[in-house]
Design an enzyme around this catalytic site. Structure first.
Site, PDB file in Angstrom:
ATOM      1  CG  HIS A 170      -2.039   1.178   0.897  1.00  0.00           C
ATOM      2  ND1 HIS A 170      -1.853   2.221   1.380  1.00  0.00           N
ATOM      3  CD2 HIS A 170      -3.403   0.941   0.975  1.00  0.00           C
ATOM      4  CE1 HIS A 170      -3.087   2.895   1.222  1.00  0.00           C
ATOM      5  NE2 HIS A 170      -4.026   1.793   0.645  1.00  0.00           N
ATOM      6  CG  ASP A 213      -8.501  -4.037  -2.918  1.00  0.00           C
ATOM      7  OD1 ASP A 213      -7.688  -3.015  -2.990  1.00  0.00           O
ATOM      8  OD2 ASP A 213      -9.567  -3.989  -2.914  1.00  0.00           O
TER       9      ASP A 213
END
Ligand code: SDX
Length: 430
Positions: free
Chosen positions: A307, A365
């Site tokens: 991320h 996700d």
């Protein structure tokens, strides 16, 4: 002592003092708005890793500590105690609604969930097997055609109505995209059903008989939508802001957000995670895929890992993994196997130096696709579900931006690497 930094151009020896802007929490920012005028230099920050594009009071993230708060409330508390509609109100209006305000907000959303009947005809123009995100992007943008001239973006009431319309209609458009894919008739929203229940009804009910959503599915969808509702200045939200900076119709701006979200590096990762788990297939293959993810010469990446901001566990992934346990505990078949494979992949990756060194953890996700799959939602609908939830965040940032006194069109500059001046060459001399 003033809150400034001094930059010195060592080539010319010239120095410039720049103010530091501070917020209520998190890093401050060097205000470089006078830098070019004073030094003739731009700043360069590909991917905007260290660039604040705006002031915002909506969402706070501390990537090192793995903290996420909407309007000051920790995401863990909102996911545990709220419905998605409460959180949508919080994001747009800045406060959690009381009973009356929530009822009024929900009633307004319900009122707007039906779409103009002619809008449903748009879906007939898509092949039945069109990706639902392609339909979402096209049909959400076409909302502009229905409301363009009834919207004065300088009018606060018009803006609030547009925001509520978009939250309401994206759910109906999402369900219609799904129905188009499976060849079933569209289902109208029901005014007696709350948002997430309504969406499941529009997706899974048919005109042939009664349909009741599973309360476990409704609760899981509320939590998933709360977790996906907003995330500061991510790629799709920044896209919405950039489109809005020109004064474009908010429906067109949200459509721009939908298209930006679709990429596998962003909201398309949930669909890519399931595809990747299928490719891995079994625990024995995990080392091979980990090796590919580490190979600099291989563009392959472990989807659902890493991320830009979180250099710790994405707090949303922690919550989603718990919800996945609860939703999947009654499942045995393929869904359970896929979830167990994901847990093994996470365990192996998080012990590998490459991932540890780069602080690559599972993100929002990584597990979400498994829950949606268990709820009967096909993988080509995963990013659509992300877009429905994120519309609450997108419209919140749009509303905040429209109220910002420092409203300027977004227009980044560049470092030019092209040909320097040269004269035209006639055809017979080329
Ligand atoms: C979302 O921004 C948001 O807030 C997004 C989001 C939201 O709610 O809006 O949180 C939603 O988009 C989550 C992210 C979903 N995407 C994926 O899961 C795709 C896989 N992840 C990567 O593509 C990547 O981690 C990104 C895109 C998420 C972040 O990319 P960055 O910040 O540009 O990181 P990077 O490419 O600079 O990576 C740093 C290093 C590199 O190695 P080195 O060059 O230092 O040797 O980490 C490596 C990268 O190669 N790396 C990975 C990796 N992610 C980063 N290596 C293998 N697999 C990965 N997934």
């Amino acid at each position: 002592m003033s809150d400034t930094v001094t930059l010195t151009d060592n080539t010319t020896g010239r120095s410039v003092e720049l103010p530091i802007q501070r917020g209520s929490e998190g890093p401050g920012a060097i205000d470089i708005s006078t830098l070019y005028r004073e030094t003739g230099l731009f700043t360069y920050d590909p991917g905007f890793v260290a660039t604040a594009s705006c002031h915002s009071a909506i969402t706070y993230i501390d990537g090192e500590a793995g903290i996420l708060r909407y309007r000051g409330y920790p995401i863990e508390q909102l996911a545990e105690h709220c419905t998605f509609m409460e959180v949508a109100h919080l994001l747009i209006c800045g406060e959690l609604p009381g009973v009356e305000k929530l009822a009024e907000f929900q009633s307004t959303i319900h009122k707007h969930m039906m779409v103009n009947e002619s809008l449903t005809k748009f879906f007939q123009g898509f092949r039945y097997d069109s990706h639902p995100m392609a339909m979402m992007a096209g049909v959400v943008a076409s909302l502009s055609a229905f409301y363009h001239d009834t919207l004065d973006i300088e009018n606060l009431e018009h803006r609030a109505e547009a925001a509520q319309r978009m939250i309401a209609k994206v759910a109906t458009i999402a369900a219609a995209s799904y129905k188009r894919n499976i060849g079933e008739p569209f289902m109208y929203p029901q005014n007696n059903l709350h948002y997430c229940d309504n969406l499941l009804h529009m997706m899974f009910a048919t005109p042939c008989g009664p349909y009741e959503s599973d309360p476990v599915a409704v609760r899981a969808l509320n939590i998933l939508f709360i977790l996906h509702a907003d995330h500061e200045q991510n790629a799709s939200t920044s896209t919405v802001r950039l489109a809005a900076s020109s004064g474009a119709n908010p429906y067109a701006c949200i459509a721009a957000g939908v298209t930006s979200l679709w990429g596998p590096a962003h909201g398309g990762a949930n669909e890519a995670v399931l595809k990747q788990l299928d490719e891995i297939g079994c625990r024995e293959n995990i080392p091979k895929f980990i090796a590919r993810a580490k190979d600099k010469d291989d563009p392959f990446r472990l989807m659902g890992f890493g991320h830009r901001v979180y250099k710790n566990y994405d707090p949303r992934a922690t919550i989603i993994r718990q919800v996945a346990h609860e939703v999947l505990e009654n499942y045995q078949g393929k869904d359970r196997r896929m979830f167990d494979l994901a847990l093994e992949l996470e365990e192996i990756a998080l012990k590998d130096e490459y991932f540890v060194e780069r602080k690559l953890y599972p993100n929002v996700d990584f597990y979400s696709g498994m829950i949606y799959h268990a709820l009967g939602i096909p993988r080509n609908m995963l990013t659509v579900m992300f877009a429905v939830a994120r519309t609450a965040g997108w419209v919140s940032h749009w509303m905040e931006m429209m109220c910002d006194p420092v409203k300027r069109i977004g227009r980044p500059r560049q470092v030019y690497d092209g040909a320097v001046k040269r004269d035209f060459v006639p055809m017979d001399q080329r």
